[in-house]
Design an enzyme around this catalytic site. Structure first.
Site, mmCIF file in Angstrom:
data_model
loop_
_atom_site.group_PDB
_atom_site.id
_atom_site.type_symbol
_atom_site.label_atom_id
_atom_site.label_comp_id
_atom_site.label_asym_id
_atom_site.label_seq_id
_atom_site.Cartn_x
_atom_site.Cartn_y
_atom_site.Cartn_z
ATOM 1 N N GLY A 1 -8.369 -4.644 3.585
ATOM 2 C CA GLY A 1 -8.851 -5.738 2.736
ATOM 3 C C GLY A 1 -8.466 -5.591 1.284
ATOM 4 N N ARG B 1 -14.915 2.539 -7.856
ATOM 5 C CA ARG B 1 -14.153 2.586 -9.108
ATOM 6 C C ARG B 1 -13.966 1.207 -9.754
ATOM 7 N NH1 ARG B 1 -8.895 5.787 -7.809
ATOM 8 N NH2 ARG B 1 -9.567 5.721 -5.639
ATOM 9 N N SER C 1 -12.766 -48.314 -34.377
ATOM 10 C CA SER C 1 -13.100 -46.894 -34.493
ATOM 11 C C SER C 1 -14.600 -46.671 -34.627
ATOM 12 C CB SER C 1 -12.411 -46.308 -35.726
ATOM 13 O OG SER C 1 -11.023 -46.338 -35.523
HETATM 14 C C1 UD1 Z 1 -5.513 6.133 3.971
HETATM 15 C C2 UD1 Z 1 -4.674 6.877 4.996
HETATM 16 C C3 UD1 Z 1 -3.508 7.526 4.289
HETATM 17 C C4 UD1 Z 1 -2.686 6.516 3.555
HETATM 18 C C5 UD1 Z 1 -3.576 5.719 2.601
HETATM 19 C C6 UD1 Z 1 -2.830 4.575 1.995
HETATM 20 C C7 UD1 Z 1 -6.248 7.667 6.693
HETATM 21 C C8 UD1 Z 1 -7.001 8.826 7.197
HETATM 22 N N1 UD1 Z 1 -5.501 7.888 5.620
HETATM 23 O O1 UD1 Z 1 -6.051 7.117 3.111
HETATM 24 O O2 UD1 Z 1 -2.667 8.182 5.231
HETATM 25 O O3 UD1 Z 1 -1.645 7.124 2.842
HETATM 26 O O4 UD1 Z 1 -4.717 5.167 3.296
HETATM 27 O O5 UD1 Z 1 -3.619 3.994 0.997
HETATM 28 O O6 UD1 Z 1 -6.282 6.599 7.279
HETATM 29 N N2 UD1 Z 1 -12.177 2.112 5.105
HETATM 30 C C9 UD1 Z 1 -13.149 1.603 5.914
HETATM 31 N N3 UD1 Z 1 -13.993 2.465 6.535
HETATM 32 C C10 UD1 Z 1 -13.894 3.803 6.379
HETATM 33 C C11 UD1 Z 1 -12.890 4.300 5.551
HETATM 34 C C12 UD1 Z 1 -12.033 3.434 4.933
HETATM 35 O O7 UD1 Z 1 -13.282 0.394 6.074
HETATM 36 O O8 UD1 Z 1 -14.690 4.497 6.988
HETATM 37 C C13 UD1 Z 1 -11.280 1.202 4.428
HETATM 38 C C14 UD1 Z 1 -11.411 1.248 2.934
HETATM 39 O O9 UD1 Z 1 -12.268 0.219 2.497
HETATM 40 C C15 UD1 Z 1 -9.999 1.003 2.451
HETATM 41 C C16 UD1 Z 1 -9.137 1.529 3.587
HETATM 42 O O10 UD1 Z 1 -9.971 1.622 4.715
HETATM 43 O O11 UD1 Z 1 -9.736 -0.360 2.365
HETATM 44 C C17 UD1 Z 1 -8.489 2.857 3.265
HETATM 45 O O12 UD1 Z 1 -9.487 3.801 3.048
HETATM 46 P P1 UD1 Z 1 -9.301 4.980 2.037
HETATM 47 O O13 UD1 Z 1 -10.510 5.805 2.034
HETATM 48 O O14 UD1 Z 1 -8.831 4.440 0.731
HETATM 49 O O15 UD1 Z 1 -8.118 5.784 2.728
HETATM 50 P P2 UD1 Z 1 -7.229 6.870 2.042
HETATM 51 O O16 UD1 Z 1 -8.006 8.120 1.932
HETATM 52 O O17 UD1 Z 1 -6.639 6.334 0.804
#
Ligand code: UD1
Ligand code: CA
Length: 454
Positions: free
Chosen positions: A101, A15, A403
């Site tokens: 991050g 996004r 100047s």
């Molecule tokens: C996650 C939490 C949720 C919480 C929310 C807060 C889980 C299952 N859910 O959901 O409970 O309310 O964050 O924002 O943990 N990332 C990785 N590898 C992956 C997946 C994610 O490095 O395989 C990193 C992403 O880059 C990101 C972070 O983890 O920085 C969170 O991932 P995201 O997919 O945004 O989690 P949410 O579904 O928002």
């Protein structure tokens, strides 16, 4: 207690619509991931693990000086999957703190409160309360208010959707249990992902205490998914910096129009007018006044110096009581003695300007060493570049440069010399000499103006 810190940064960040990895977008001039690494590094006795994936090469290249264990998560399958890829590198004792991050403003003090609440038999969750909790994992508590699980929004029941307490994602888990829990994660859920949050119900079943800690502000736990959120968090960060600086005694004429992209230290009674950018390391002495729309980067400004509107100062050193601008540009390597004046539309670069010397209007002074009490007239240029090489201009004390003079470097103007206005100086000028290097004016008496041919 020994502490592993895992920072998740493998997500796609689609996004952002950017060729730059999401976690490298800056807040307060610093890539988000570096903020998180810096905060993590300030905690005691930590081992840092950084999980990267999409655009990971960029991330790794920008985090070189942090000694982190880089773990690649190709084909990411959820936050639990991310932790699993690090599992073999985690200590068998102590605990693991999971950070993100793209959640750059998490505070050291909040993480320390989590640490203080955790131990080998306690899992600590950082949770907060949101009026609109849509999208977040919900904190499920039993009748005694004890946390028993986190359910992801997409997996939650209608009743669970009413829960306003949400998972920020940041959690601290004891390693003696965590490794076993990660082994048991499954992906039979709405997103077919391995949810890190599933370890909460396992902890509950294993009789591990689950406690919650809350952040001081929402900004601390806000993640960035798009540039709108990035800008919101930037403002939050800037407002907090502005409040802090004002509480330390700095006058900001409007804290909502001030941007700090680095570090600012200042003496007593300094003031900064609107729309200024402070970048890198900036040090102000006492009573420094900075006008509107100035940009100061990596510079030191002495006591009582006054910088008027629309001036740019970079990698420069200014002594006391200098007067700069409006519309001055001090490029890297400008060093001003006390009471020096650099006026409007003057550019300096690698220029040492002695005490009380003045370059007041429309000039370029580069690769120059200038003594004290020099007066440089409007429109004077040091011709420091012949198209191939840069050369030096040396100007002694009490020199007067008329100047519209061109000083063709290398050239030396000795103490007390005077240069006639409009001169092109190619040869050195000795002490107290007058140099006159322009065509002489000739006047013709009663000269008839041309008339139009009929
Ligand atoms: C996650 C939490 C949720 C919480 C929310 C807060 C889980 C299952 N859910 O959901 O409970 O309310 O964050 O924002 O943990 N990332 C990785 N590898 C992956 C997946 C994610 O490095 O395989 C990193 C992403 O880059 C990101 C972070 O983890 O920085 C969170 O991932 P995201 O997919 O945004 O989690 P949410 O579904 O928002
Ligand atoms: Ca998220």
């Amino acid at each position: 207690m020994k502490q592993d810190i895992v920072i998740l940064a493998a997500g796609k960040g689609s996004r952002m619509k950017s060729a730059l990895s999401k976690v490298l977008h800056p807040i307060g001039g610093m890539p988000m991931i570096r903020r998180v690494l810096m905060t993590a590094n300030r905690l005691n006795d930590v081992t840092l693990h950084l999980v990267v994936g999409h655009q990971g090469e960029q991330v790794v290249a920008n985090c070189q000086e942090f000694s982190t264990n880089i773990v690649w998560q190709d084909n990411p399958q959820g936050t639990g999957d991310a932790l699993r890829r690090v599992a073999s590198d985690l200590s068998s004792t102590g605990s693991t703190l999971t950070l993100y991050g793209d959640v750059p403003l998490i505070k050291q003090s909040t993480l320390e409160r989590m640490q203080a609440s955790g131990n080998d038999n306690t899992l600590v969750l950082l949770t907060t309360f949101l009026d609109n909790p849509t999208g977040y994992g919900r904190i499920v508590r039993d009748d005694n208010q004890v946390v028993t699980a986190i359910v992801e929004h997409k997996d939650a029941t209608i009743e669970q959707h009413q829960i306003k307490e949400v998972n920020t994602g940041i959690l601290l888990a004891p390693n003696q249990f965590l490794l076993g829990w990660l082994d048991r994660l499954e992906n039979n859920n709405a997103q077919s992902e391995y949810y890190l949050t599933d370890i909460i119900s396992m902890a509950s079943q294993d009789g591990v205490d689950i406690v919650t800690v809350h952040p001081e502000s929402v900004a601390e736990v806000t993640g960035v998914n798009d540039r709108i959120q990035l800008s919101w968090l930037e403002r939050e960060y800037q407002q907090e910096q502005a409040q802090l600086l004002m509480s330390q005694g700095l006058t900001l004429l409007d804290p909502s129009r001030f941007d700090l992209r680095g570090y600012l230290t200042f003496g007593i009674d300094c003031s900064i007018d609107i729309n200024c950018i402070i970048e890198g390391d900036v040090v102000l002495g006492d009573n420094v006044q900075i006008g509107a729309n100035c940009h100061l980067k990596n510079c030191t400004i002495g006591d009582g110096t006054h910088i008027y509107n629309n001036s740019l100062i970079e990698d420069s050193l200014l002594a006391d009581q200098c007067v700069i601008g409006p519309f001055a540009r001090l490029r890297p390597g400008s060093q001003l003695g006390s009471q020096a004046k650099i006026g409007n539309f003057v550019e300096t670069k690698k220029a040492i300007i002695g005490t009380g010397s003045k370059v007041n209007h429309l000039s370029y002074v580069g690769d120059t060493v200038m003594g004290e009490g020099v007066n440089v007239g409007a429109g004077t240029i040091t011709c420091n570049y012949d198209g191939v090489n840069k050369s030096q201009t040396r100007i002694g004390d009490d020199v007067f440069v008329g100047s519209n003079t061109s000083l063709v470097a290398p050239v030396t103007i000795q103490d007390g010399a005077t240069i006639a206005a409009g001169s092109t100086i190619t040869k050195s000028v000795e002490k107290n000499q007058l140099a006159f290097a322009r065509a002489r004016q000739s006047n013709k008496n009663d000269w008839p103006r041309p008339v139009k041919k009929s």
